[in-house]
Design a protein around this motif. Structure first.
Motif, short mmCIF file in Angstrom:
data_model
loop_
_atom_site.label_atom_id
_atom_site.label_comp_id
_atom_site.label_asym_id
_atom_site.label_seq_id
_atom_site.Cartn_x
_atom_site.Cartn_y
_atom_site.Cartn_z
N SER A 66 0.82 -1.20 0.00
CA SER A 66 0.00 0.00 0.00
C SER A 66 0.87 1.26 0.00
O SER A 66 0.63 2.18 -0.78
N LYS A 67 1.86 1.26 0.86
CA LYS A 67 2.75 2.43 0.95
C LYS A 67 3.56 2.62 -0.32
O LYS A 67 3.98 3.74 -0.64
N ASN A 68 3.81 1.55 -1.04
CA ASN A 68 4.57 1.64 -2.27
C ASN A 68 3.69 1.74 -3.51
O ASN A 68 4.16 1.52 -4.63
N ASN A 69 2.42 2.06 -3.25
CA ASN A 69 1.48 2.33 -4.35
C ASN A 69 1.29 1.18 -5.33
O ASN A 69 0.97 1.43 -6.49
N LEU A 70 1.48 -0.03 -4.85
CA LEU A 70 1.19 -1.17 -5.73
C LEU A 70 -0.25 -1.62 -5.53
O LEU A 70 -0.84 -2.24 -6.42
N VAL A 71 -0.80 -1.33 -4.36
CA VAL A 71 -2.22 -1.59 -4.12
C VAL A 71 -2.82 -0.38 -3.41
O VAL A 71 -2.10 0.48 -2.92
N VAL A 85 -5.28 -4.22 -6.36
CA VAL A 85 -4.06 -3.84 -7.05
C VAL A 85 -4.29 -2.54 -7.82
O VAL A 85 -5.39 -2.26 -8.28
N ASN A 86 -3.27 -1.72 -7.95
CA ASN A 86 -3.36 -0.49 -8.74
C ASN A 86 -3.02 -0.77 -10.19
O ASN A 86 -1.87 -1.00 -10.54
N MET A 87 -4.04 -0.75 -11.03
CA MET A 87 -3.80 -0.93 -12.46
C MET A 87 -3.22 0.35 -13.04
O MET A 87 -3.25 1.39 -12.40
N GLU A 88 -2.75 0.27 -14.26
CA GLU A 88 -2.07 1.43 -14.88
C GLU A 88 -2.95 2.68 -14.83
O GLU A 88 -2.57 3.70 -14.27
N LEU A 89 -4.15 2.56 -15.39
CA LEU A 89 -5.03 3.73 -15.46
C LEU A 89 -5.77 3.92 -14.14
O LEU A 89 -6.71 4.67 -14.04
N HIS A 90 -5.31 3.21 -13.15
CA HIS A 90 -6.11 3.05 -11.96
C HIS A 90 -5.66 3.92 -10.80
O HIS A 90 -6.44 4.21 -9.90
N SER A 91 -4.42 4.32 -10.84
CA SER A 91 -3.86 4.98 -9.66
C SER A 91 -4.49 6.33 -9.35
O SER A 91 -4.40 6.81 -8.24
N HIS A 92 -5.16 6.92 -10.34
CA HIS A 92 -5.80 8.21 -10.08
C HIS A 92 -7.02 8.02 -9.20
O HIS A 92 -7.42 6.91 -8.91
N GLN A 93 -7.60 9.14 -8.81
CA GLN A 93 -8.80 9.06 -7.98
C GLN A 93 -9.95 8.41 -8.74
O GLN A 93 -10.20 8.72 -9.88
N HIS A 94 -10.62 7.52 -8.06
CA HIS A 94 -11.78 6.88 -8.66
C HIS A 94 -12.75 6.47 -7.56
O HIS A 94 -12.41 6.50 -6.38
#
Ligand SMILES: [Mn+2]
Ligand SMILES: [Mn+2]
Ligand SMILES: [Zn+2]
Ligand SMILES: [Zn+2]
Lengths: 140, 140
Positions: A66-71, A85-94
């Motif tokens: 979580s801290k490393n922005n992988l999830v 998991v954080n997908m490519e287009l996913h890391s933004h706010q949603h």
DNA sequence: AATAATATGCAACTTAGTTGCATTTAATTA
DNA sequence: TAATTAAATGCAACTAAGTTGCATATTATT
């Protein structure tokens, strides 16, 4: 695609520059394979099918991911964190959808949130979180 | 206004048609006096200054108040419910602000949420919940 | 005042998540 | 490849929010 997920996990974790450990790989591989957010419990169960992992270690692995922005983790009404998991287009706010019957959580990627709401004087805005509640297809 | 709150509470609880008990009155009076959402713990502390109330009973009182639409509860990232009285213009959908430093929760009444987001096929929409995160005036 | 349904207090329980510490492992270096 | 060391892991014990069962007390009704 048998364990492309494990290989993909290896690539992602190596890319952080920190230690590539077996437990981080296993955990991330499980999350990569899922379409919705999983609880610590659900991940633990899936892991333990093949090889035991201590629950405290899993808490620490999830925190690290979580801290490393992988999830990212999502708080539900049942006081349980869910991890996705954080997908490519996913890391933004949603936004997130929570099924009020089975408590399943999915991410709504098509759902843009417009920010900067008017807050009381002196308050500092950071981010906005949007949760949609309803009933998922399997529970209708 | 010394204990207008107790009187106001009496009126509200009597209006539900169910039993008007001392503990419901005391608890609601405390929530009426507050400008922000309180945890079970915070309410308990305030109550116990004057007269002890069992923690389990308080859980049940809060659940009762909640079910009877006299208060609403808000889930925070710290896995703790917070309770806020329902003001007249307040019962409709509104957003919440959570201070990421002191975890204080306030209700943003001026904040309208437009609903009916597009969900995956077969999913049933129920409601949308909006949480703004940031830092409150006292914590800046 | 007697009744009956509901609210309350108390003890025991459940469960998610945390902490401390001794041991193991991943990565670096010799 | 082996020695080094900082970080990761396993285990036991703990914390804290919230729940359950049951005997007793209180509210509202007759
Ligand atoms: Mn998400
Ligand atoms: Mn509110
Ligand atoms: Zn569902
Ligand atoms: Zn604050």
């Amino acid at each position: 695609m048998p364990n492309n997920f494990y290989e993909k996990a290896k690539e992602l974790i190596r890319h952080t520059g920190y230690r590539v450990t077996h437990n981080r790989l296993r955990t991330l591989a499980i999350l990569l394979a899922e379409q919705y957010a999983l609880t610590h419990r659900e991940i633990e169960e899936r892991l333990n099918v093949k090889e035991h992992l201590d629950r405290v270690t899993l808490y620490r692995v999830l925190e690290w991911l979580s801290k490393n922005n992988l999830v990212h983790k999502i708080a539900g009404d049942d006081r349980v964190w869910r991890f996705r998991v954080n997908m490519e287009l996913h890391s933004h706010q949603h936004a997130h959808f929570i099924c009020t019957r089975c408590t399943k959580v999915i991410c709504l990627n098509n759902f843009r949130i417009k920010s900067n709401p008017s807050l009381p004087l002196g308050y500092l805005f950071h981010e906005v979180e949007l949760t949609v509640k309803g009933v998922c297809a399997e529970c209708v």
